[in-house]
Motif scaffolding. Structure first.
Motif, mmCIF file in Angstrom:
data_model
loop_
_atom_site.group_PDB
_atom_site.id
_atom_site.type_symbol
_atom_site.label_atom_id
_atom_site.label_comp_id
_atom_site.label_asym_id
_atom_site.label_seq_id
_atom_site.Cartn_x
_atom_site.Cartn_y
_atom_site.Cartn_z
ATOM 1 N N PRO A 162 -2.867 -14.700 29.943
ATOM 2 C CA PRO A 162 -3.506 -13.712 30.816
ATOM 3 C C PRO A 162 -4.932 -14.149 31.147
ATOM 4 N N LEU A 163 -5.349 -13.913 32.369
ATOM 5 C CA LEU A 163 -6.689 -14.321 32.789
ATOM 6 C C LEU A 163 -7.706 -13.290 32.328
ATOM 7 N N LEU A 164 -8.299 -13.544 31.184
ATOM 8 C CA LEU A 164 -9.299 -12.647 30.609
ATOM 9 C C LEU A 164 -10.683 -13.183 30.946
ATOM 10 N N GLN A 165 -11.409 -12.460 31.749
ATOM 11 C CA GLN A 165 -12.740 -12.913 32.154
ATOM 12 C C GLN A 165 -13.788 -12.427 31.156
ATOM 13 N N ILE A 166 -13.751 -13.065 29.995
ATOM 14 C CA ILE A 166 -14.701 -12.755 28.928
ATOM 15 C C ILE A 166 -15.449 -14.043 28.606
ATOM 16 N N SER A 167 -16.748 -13.963 28.490
ATOM 17 C CA SER A 167 -17.523 -15.147 28.117
ATOM 18 C C SER A 167 -18.552 -14.758 27.061
ATOM 19 N N SER A 168 -18.852 -15.704 26.204
ATOM 20 C CA SER A 168 -19.861 -15.457 25.173
ATOM 21 C C SER A 168 -21.226 -15.199 25.797
ATOM 22 N N THR A 169 -21.517 -15.887 26.901
ATOM 23 C CA THR A 169 -22.792 -15.673 27.587
ATOM 24 C C THR A 169 -22.930 -14.223 28.039
ATOM 25 N N ASP A 170 -21.875 -13.696 28.628
ATOM 26 C CA ASP A 170 -21.900 -12.301 29.076
ATOM 27 C C ASP A 170 -22.003 -11.344 27.891
ATOM 28 N N LEU A 171 -21.316 -11.643 26.814
ATOM 29 C CA LEU A 171 -21.360 -10.772 25.638
ATOM 30 C C LEU A 171 -22.775 -10.712 25.062
ATOM 31 N N ARG A 172 -23.440 -11.850 24.992
ATOM 32 C CA ARG A 172 -24.819 -11.849 24.488
ATOM 33 C C ARG A 172 -25.726 -11.013 25.391
ATOM 34 N N ALA A 173 -25.510 -11.138 26.706
ATOM 35 C CA ALA A 173 -26.303 -10.353 27.649
ATOM 36 C C ALA A 173 -26.014 -8.862 27.502
ATOM 37 N N ARG A 174 -24.772 -8.520 27.258
ATOM 38 C CA ARG A 174 -24.411 -7.118 27.073
ATOM 39 C C ARG A 174 -25.123 -6.530 25.857
ATOM 40 N N VAL A 175 -25.115 -7.269 24.769
ATOM 41 C CA VAL A 175 -25.789 -6.776 23.567
ATOM 42 C C VAL A 175 -27.286 -6.632 23.834
ATOM 43 N N ARG A 176 -27.873 -7.630 24.468
ATOM 44 C CA ARG A 176 -29.310 -7.596 24.765
ATOM 45 C C ARG A 176 -29.666 -6.390 25.628
ATOM 46 N N ASP A 177 -28.760 -6.047 26.581
ATOM 47 C CA ASP A 177 -29.036 -4.948 27.509
ATOM 48 C C ASP A 177 -28.554 -3.591 27.008
ATOM 49 N N GLY A 178 -27.987 -3.568 25.794
ATOM 50 C CA GLY A 178 -27.523 -2.310 25.239
ATOM 51 C C GLY A 178 -26.203 -1.828 25.807
ATOM 52 N N ARG A 179 -25.432 -2.733 26.416
ATOM 53 C CA ARG A 179 -24.130 -2.363 26.961
ATOM 54 C C ARG A 179 -23.044 -2.589 25.915
ATOM 55 N N PRO A 180 -21.903 -1.914 26.027
ATOM 56 C CA PRO A 180 -20.861 -2.022 25.008
ATOM 57 C C PRO A 180 -20.107 -3.346 25.063
#
Length: 204
Positions: A162-180
């Protein structure tokens, strides 16, 4: 004893569900005996990018794969000084697992497109077949790649997932920005990130 061994390397900063799904699909599609998760020690392609300490990344991989049949953690890169190159990692793994074992290096199409720029790419292909997982927005010009690495196609195995558009870069940005990041990483990994305050200030 002949074994079919998948190798999934990466910074894993943090490990996420797309990594796990890629490993699971390769395990099934290629009838592998196991998949080794190999956290990078000192990745040469990211010299200027700060990454989390190896012990954090190892801990998150351990939590993510705990209790999952066929998944194993390998410290082959983090336990030796770097920088580390894939051809060296595969050479050491072959020495440890025996020449009779067959290796499948799991890569996304984004990495495959750049394979000819890696250290000794012909050595990589000599040591392992390539299990190629589709990555969104990362088409590969196979004709051009074959021109640079003749015979590469004989060593490629396509792995659908399945094409899961998840990246570690985005996850780090989410944590930094307070997003889930719930449902993007295993719960144990999310808890670890929160407990240790990783990625909050854009630092590692």
């Amino acid at each position: 004893m002949s074994r079919r061994v998948g190798v999934l390397g990466g910074t894993f900063d943090p490990i996420h569900h797309a990594h796990l799904v890629a490993a699971q699909e390769a395990l099934h599609a290629l009838a592998l005996d196991c998949v080794l998760f190999v956290p990078a020690g000192n990745p040469p392609h990211k010299p200027a990018q700060p990454i989390s300490a190896a012990y954090h990344r190892v801990a998150m991989v351990s939590l993510a794969i705990a209790g999952r049949p066929g998944f194993q953690l390998s410290l082959v890169d983090v336990e030796r000084p770097g920088p580390h190159y894939t051809v060296q990692t595969l050479t050491i793994l072959r020495e440890r697992w025996g020449a009779e074992s067959r290796f499948f290096f799991i890569v996304g199409t984004d990495s495959l497109a750049e394979l000819s720029t890696w250290r000794q790419p012909e050595g990589i292909v000599a040591l392992a077949d390539l299990a190629v997982v589709e990555r969104p927005g990362a088409p590969v010009d196979m004709a051009a790649l074959e021109a640079r690495l003749p015979g590469l196609g004989r060593h490629l195995h396509r792995v659908d997932m399945p094409l899961l558009q998840i990246s570690s870069t985005d996850l780090r940005a989410r944590v930094r920005d307070g997003r889930p990041i719930s449902f993007l990483v295993p719960q144990a990994v999310e808890d670890y990130i929160r407990e240790h305050g990783l990625y909050r200030d854009g630092e590692t």
